[in-house]
Scaffold this active site. Structure first.
Site, short mmCIF file in Angstrom:
data_model
loop_
_atom_site.label_atom_id
_atom_site.label_comp_id
_atom_site.label_asym_id
_atom_site.label_seq_id
_atom_site.Cartn_x
_atom_site.Cartn_y
_atom_site.Cartn_z
N HIS A 23 0.82 -1.22 0.00
CA HIS A 23 0.00 0.00 0.00
C HIS A 23 0.85 1.26 0.00
CE1 HIS A 23 0.39 1.14 4.34
NE2 HIS A 23 0.64 -0.16 4.48
N GLU A 41 -5.09 1.23 2.66
CA GLU A 41 -4.86 0.13 3.61
C GLU A 41 -4.97 0.64 5.04
OE1 GLU A 41 -2.42 -2.39 6.36
OE2 GLU A 41 -2.17 -0.29 5.85
N GLU A 42 -4.46 1.83 5.28
CA GLU A 42 -4.48 2.37 6.64
C GLU A 42 -5.90 2.65 7.13
OE1 GLU A 42 -1.98 2.35 8.57
OE2 GLU A 42 -0.25 2.31 7.25
N ASP A 63 6.41 1.94 6.06
CA ASP A 63 5.04 1.39 6.05
C ASP A 63 4.16 2.20 5.11
OD1 ASP A 63 2.71 0.00 6.62
OD2 ASP A 63 2.38 1.03 8.51
N GLU A 94 4.09 -5.84 3.73
CA GLU A 94 3.63 -4.87 4.72
C GLU A 94 4.81 -4.44 5.58
OE1 GLU A 94 1.72 -2.33 7.11
OE2 GLU A 94 0.88 -3.18 5.29
#
Length: 181
Positions: A104, A149-150, A116, A176
């Site tokens: 992501h 995604e978050e 991340d 991830e």
């Protein structure tokens, strides 16, 4: 181009991080990053050897699902962003069986999120080039560059429940970040 280059991946990482914080709905997340990914993949597609098919598209799914994460809630989303890339090879069945590789590019509030998950987006871009110029595979590889995604997996949900390529996925690798430090 068939061998992974950390230097080329770092160039992608630096570009993406320089777009700034990429929360869902931001210009950096909805425009700058997807445009960069599509532009790069289009360049790779134009350099692809004969017998290699590279498809790229932007998906904007909307939907909802119930999650039992954090005690349970219903998650509703509208027009989140995925950049989808499928690399397939000449052959009768290569598009019917696919490996899905996912990472992501959106960020949590207040961070440019190099670990991340921009580093994995950068690695995936380099891997797209490697696969296109590498040995022919008996299956396709679908890369999902996920833009939500978050917000609890919204874009991934949109892909797997709504996109026609999803029915061909046989295995998944999710890249991830585990945090820096």
């Amino acid at each position: 181009p068939s061998h992974f280059s950390e230097e080329r991946a770092m160039e992608h990482l630096n570009t993406i991080v320089n777009f700034g914080i990429r929360t869902v709905g931001s210009h950096a997340n909805e425009n700058l990053t997807p445009e960069y990914i599509v532009q790069f993949v289009t360049q790779v597609r134009n350099e692809a050897p004969q017998g290699v098919d590279v498809a790229v598209e932007i998906q904007k799914p909307s939907g909802s699902f119930t999650s039992w994460f954090l005690g349970g809630f219903t998650n509703v989303y509208s027009k989140v962003t995925n950049v989808l890339v499928r690399v397939s090879f000449t052959g009768a069945r290569t598009k019917q069986n696919a490996l899905l590789v996912s990472a992501h590019f959106d960020t949590a509030l207040g961070t440019v999120a190099a670990s991340d998950d921009a580093a994995n987006i950068a690695a995936m871009l380099e891997i797209v080039r490697n696969v296109v110029h590498g040995e022919k595979l008996p299956h396709s590889i679908i890369f999902i560059f996920n833009g939500a995604e978050e917000t609890n997996w919204q874009a991934a949900h949109g892909f797997i429940t709504q996109h026609p390529w999803a029915k061909h996925v046989r295995s998944v690798i999710n890249l991830e970040g585990s945090g820096a430090g």
